[in-house]
Design a protein around this motif. Sequence first.
Motif, PDB file in Angstrom:
ATOM      1  N   ALA A   9     -79.128 -10.351   4.235  1.00 13.69           N
ATOM      2  CA  ALA A   9     -78.223  -9.215   4.035  1.00 13.69           C
ATOM      3  C   ALA A   9     -78.831  -8.310   2.972  1.00 13.69           C
ATOM      4  O   ALA A   9     -79.327  -8.795   1.946  1.00 13.69           O
ATOM      5  N   VAL A  10     -78.802  -7.021   3.224  1.00 10.54           N
ATOM      6  CA  VAL A  10     -79.302  -6.036   2.264  1.00 10.54           C
ATOM      7  C   VAL A  10     -78.115  -5.242   1.735  1.00 10.54           C
ATOM      8  O   VAL A  10     -77.396  -4.596   2.500  1.00 10.54           O
ATOM      9  N   ILE A  11     -77.927  -5.301   0.431  1.00  9.76           N
ATOM     10  CA  ILE A  11     -76.828  -4.581  -0.216  1.00  9.76           C
ATOM     11  C   ILE A  11     -77.413  -3.395  -0.981  1.00  9.76           C
ATOM     12  O   ILE A  11     -78.171  -3.571  -1.940  1.00  9.76           O
ATOM     13  N   GLY A  12     -77.082  -2.208  -0.520  1.00 10.53           N
ATOM     14  CA  GLY A  12     -77.685  -0.979  -1.041  1.00 10.53           C
ATOM     15  C   GLY A  12     -78.749  -0.509  -0.065  1.00 10.53           C
ATOM     16  O   GLY A  12     -79.827  -1.103   0.000  1.00 10.53           O
ATOM     17  N   CYS A  13     -78.451   0.519   0.707  1.00 10.04           N
ATOM     18  CA  CYS A  13     -79.363   0.959   1.772  1.00 10.04           C
ATOM     19  C   CYS A  13     -79.977   2.326   1.454  1.00 10.04           C
ATOM     20  O   CYS A  13     -80.126   3.178   2.334  1.00 10.04           O
ATOM     21  N   GLY A  14     -80.325   2.544   0.206  1.00 10.58           N
ATOM     22  CA  GLY A  14     -80.944   3.786  -0.222  1.00 10.58           C
ATOM     23  C   GLY A  14     -82.457   3.734  -0.180  1.00 10.58           C
ATOM     24  O   GLY A  14     -83.050   3.036   0.651  1.00 10.58           O
ATOM     25  N   GLY A  15     -83.089   4.460  -1.109  1.00 12.05           N
ATOM     26  CA  GLY A  15     -84.536   4.642  -1.085  1.00 12.05           C
ATOM     27  C   GLY A  15     -85.341   3.369  -1.165  1.00 12.05           C
ATOM     28  O   GLY A  15     -86.228   3.134  -0.343  1.00 12.05           O
ATOM     29  N   ILE A  16     -85.053   2.501  -2.147  1.00 14.16           N
ATOM     30  CA  ILE A  16     -85.888   1.305  -2.335  1.00 14.16           C
ATOM     31  C   ILE A  16     -85.725   0.337  -1.168  1.00 14.16           C
ATOM     32  O   ILE A  16     -86.674  -0.369  -0.800  1.00 14.16           O
ATOM     33  N   ALA A  17     -84.545   0.305  -0.570  1.00 17.84           N
ATOM     34  CA  ALA A  17     -84.339  -0.559   0.600  1.00 17.84           C
ATOM     35  C   ALA A  17     -85.167  -0.064   1.776  1.00 17.84           C
ATOM     36  O   ALA A  17     -85.844  -0.850   2.455  1.00 17.84           O
ATOM     37  N   ASN A  18     -85.129   1.243   2.024  1.00 21.30           N
ATOM     38  CA  ASN A  18     -85.823   1.802   3.182  1.00 21.30           C
ATOM     39  C   ASN A  18     -87.330   1.905   2.990  1.00 21.30           C
ATOM     40  O   ASN A  18     -88.083   1.814   3.959  1.00 21.30           O
TER      41      ASN A  18
END
Length: 371
Positions: A9-18
């Motif tokens: 699970a990825v929590i926070g789908c902003g720049g560093i996630a993408n």
Amino acid sequence: MKNGKLQIAVIGCGGIANQKHLPALKGQSDKCDIAAFCDIIPERAEKACKEYGAEGAKVYTDYKELLKDPGIDVVHVCTPNVAHCPITCDAFAAGKHVMCEKPMAANTEDASKMLKAWRASGKKFTIGYQNRFREDTQTLKRACEAGDFGEIYHARAHAVRRRAVPTWGVFPNKALQGGGPLIDIGTHALDITLWMMDNYSPVSVTGISYEKLGHMAEAAQGNMFGPWDPKTFEVEDSAFGFIKMENGASIFLEAAWALNVLQSREAACTLMGTKAGAELFGGMSDEGYELVYNKTNNGRLSEERYSPGGTIAFFEGEGAGEPKDLECRQWLNAILNDKEPLVKPEQAFVVTQILDAIYQSSATGKEIILK
């Protein structure tokens, strides 16, 4: 586990996630499925799910609801810094393994809570310091472990940009990030330096931070990412710290998003030992990094430069891949094979402790004595 794969699970789908986590996890599809996405902006989670999600992947806006899913094995925390602590602690309480983006926390108190929650959970925990996985840092670490530099008694940690203030996301927001370049990029330089020295026992810190160029509209011109808004710039634009270690060694740390210097050096360090020294050059003003040793050879001062090793065409061994991919692979393998991850929580705690002390020293004008 589902079909022999870890459920992520990825929590926070902003720049560093993408930019980092999601592509790296997708590249490890033999080991994991990305099964859940959470963001307070639903469109971001939905977009990430569509691009990276496994079949049946779920989207959430409340991470606490996500953590109720017993099928999730691992959580990647990719939120602003101040949210690292509560999400990580709740994830451990829910029985999940956790990778948290750097820095570990916005302050020492939060980092301590995270360590306590991790130790009570029996799960795996690591922090996203991917620069340890670069070819040059791996080479330098092997030299340090071999004793090539003797006693490393002083070092410099470099995280200096001439003009590269991030103008997206919440980077200039002190309430959400806890600080500016010191906590953002200084954390990488300090992590590398402490790791090379294998020295995690600081006793005192003196530091100062500056809010100078960030509030000047004319200084914003020429910024790599476009002019920033001086009215919303709430954090320091540069910071400097001097750290004394228990064994007498010392470290000077410099961090800046904007500084009137010619050469930028980021996620780099300088080591000074009794037998030899080493320099890592590179960062924002250069493509790649250069590793240089300096020593005495046959009565003369000499330098040795190390070129990138490259890879063999059509071959992907354990050492192949970008740092983010190598980081992801070893993290998943640590869980699957019950091994320690390369970046240990106790080490990341010391980084946060020192950064916090630099901010405290700057605010009080005093040396901070660490317990």
